[in-house]
Design an enzyme around this catalytic site. Structure first.
Site, PDB file in Angstrom:
ATOM      1  CE1 TYR A  58       0.871  -1.182   4.379  1.00 37.54           C
ATOM      2  CE2 TYR A  58       1.064   1.208   4.271  1.00 37.54           C
ATOM      3  CZ  TYR A  58       1.326   0.009   4.908  1.00 37.54           C
ATOM      4  OH  TYR A  58       2.041   0.006   6.066  1.00 37.54           O
ATOM      5  CB  SER A  91       7.313   7.679  10.262  1.00 37.81           C
ATOM      6  OG  SER A  91       7.560   6.289  10.434  1.00 37.81           O
ATOM      7  CE  LYS A 197       6.522  -1.253  13.005  1.00 41.54           C
ATOM      8  NZ  LYS A 197       6.367  -0.526  11.708  1.00 41.54           N
ATOM      9  CD  GLU A 318      32.768  -7.082  28.897  1.00 40.25           C
ATOM     10  OE1 GLU A 318      31.566  -7.406  28.877  1.00 40.25           O
ATOM     11  OE2 GLU A 318      33.627  -7.594  28.153  1.00 40.25           O
TER      12      GLU A 318
HETATM   13  N1  DGL Z   1       6.235   3.625   6.003  1.00 39.57           N
HETATM   14  C1  DGL Z   1       5.867   3.276   7.358  1.00 39.57           C
HETATM   15  C2  DGL Z   1       5.749   4.535   8.207  1.00 39.57           C
HETATM   16  O1  DGL Z   1       5.241   5.529   7.714  1.00 39.57           O
HETATM   17  C3  DGL Z   1       4.568   2.555   7.397  1.00 39.57           C
HETATM   18  C4  DGL Z   1       4.388   1.886   8.689  1.00 39.57           C
HETATM   19  C5  DGL Z   1       3.249   2.478   9.473  1.00 39.57           C
HETATM   20  O2  DGL Z   1       2.998   3.689   9.504  1.00 39.57           O
HETATM   21  O3  DGL Z   1       2.648   1.652  10.174  1.00 39.57           O
HETATM   22  O4  DGL Z   1       6.156   4.499   9.370  1.00 39.57           O
END
Ligand code: DGL
Length: 361
Positions: A58, A91, A197, A318
């Protein structure tokens, strides 16, 4: 009397009649619903697919904020909701400039007496980074809630509308205040500092491993069971007002046989900071420790984080951090450590001060 004067007289007479007989004041009704602003940035929650079964392939960041709001008419029962399209991006394309723009807009709105809560729709890929950035720079105790979805808006059982409804419920609830920036998907409320995530496709992808979520939304009710202890939002010492550009901070990933190439390249590019995602307790190899030490000698701030995802990265375990003048990331994962180092470097380059900041935020 000319016809225009007659029309004006009739209009005034009609207005007066309306005022006199109107059972309620003409001014906009004051509702007791909270005022919530939805700032849209894009992501899958605004995504569209070719068919209702398209959940792979998509396009993210297509649906405007007005359509997101119209798709959930129930929002209006929870709050007076209005939307702003701050940006429209997937994002993975969020930038430092985008973070500054969003942070400034959130602070402007949070300062308005007529705004009770803010919801930010965002892609899930980097949602945790934006949430933590806002956790550090929003100078208000008002609820700020980030929300996304794992299925596009056109899909069967799209999770976006329900997530958006929950996010507005949380943002409209006074109990959500002064808990830092919150992340709300799949009926769960997590803290911006610790959420991450955890799955590429699962609806329940956002988790706070070990440290745990803050609360739930259940049957339209918001229930909190804990609150963050690290400094955030209204307690922050950071200020965006005079920040035109965020410092450049890179992340280098540790692994068996890692060479110093990436570190040397970032040092040559004169970055302001390097976060090292070390193995185990944030450990570099001999080669990368030497490269990090050289970078530090050039004035680049070095933060040791860990690729393992949970637990405290301890000083002088360490690696002799005192001798190397390195900072350690506490429990922050590499991507969160980068956000904090960027923001902290707008205030200080002193490594003792930076270590305090990493232990408090
Ligand atoms: N391209 C990813 C983003 O915009 C899609 C994932 C999402 O939004 O769930 O972070």
């Amino acid at each position: 009397m000319g016809s225009m004067k007659v029309l004006a007289f009739r209009l005034c007479a009609g207005f007066l009649a309306l005022v006199l007989i109107s059972p309620r004041p003409l001014r906009a009704e004051k509702t007791d619903r909270p005022n919530v602003v939805i700032l849209a940035t894009g992501g899958t929650i605004a995504g569209t697919g070719a068919t209702s079964t398209t959940t792979v392939g998509y396009q993210a960041a297509k649906v405007p904020v007005e359509a997101l709001i119209q798709a959930v008419p129930e929002l209006q029962k929870v709050a007076q909701v209005r939307g702003e399209q701050v940006m429209q991006i997937a994002s993975q394309n969020m930038t430092n400039e985008g973070l500054l723009k969003l942070g400034r807009r959130v602070n402007e709105l949070a300062a308005e007496a007529g705004v009770d809560g803010i919801v930010i729709t965002h892609g899930t890929d980097t949602l945790e980074e934006t949430a933590y950035f806002l956790n550090l720079v929003v100078k208000s105790a008002k609820p700020v809630v980030l929300v996304g979805s794992m299925r596009p808006s056109t899909a069967i059982s799209a999770d976006g509308p329900a997530n958006l409804y929950d996010a507005v419920l949380v943002a409209a609830n006074p109990a959500s205040a002064d808990k830092g920036v919150l992340v709300c998907l799949e009926d769960e409320i997590n803290a911006a500092r610790d959420v991450t995530k955890t799955n590429t496709s699962s609806l329940e992808t956002f988790k706070t491993p070990e440290l745990g979520l803050l609360g739930y939304i259940r049957g339209g009710q918001v229930a909190f069971y804990r609150t963050p202890l690290q400094l955030h939002t209204s307690q922050t010492e950071f200020d965006l007002v005079n920040v035109q550009k965020l410092p450049e901070v890179a992340i280098v990933y540790g692994h068996e046989g890692v060479s110093r190439t990436a570190i040397d390249a970032f040092a040559a590019a004169k970055v302001d900071g390097i976060v090292y995602a070390g193995v185990g307790d944030g450990n570099p190899s001999e080669a990368t420790e030497a490269a990090l030490a050289d970078a530090r000698q050039k004035g680049i701030v070095v933060v040791r984080s860990a690729r393992v995802g949970n637990g405290i990265v301890a000083r002088n375990a360490e690696v002799n951090d005192d001798q190397r003048d390195f900072v350690v990331s506490d429990t922050l994962n590499p991507q969160k450590a980068r956000i904090l180092l960027m923001v902290a470097l707008t205030k200080t380059q002193d490594t003792k001060e930076l270590q305090r900041i990493f232990s408090e935020y």
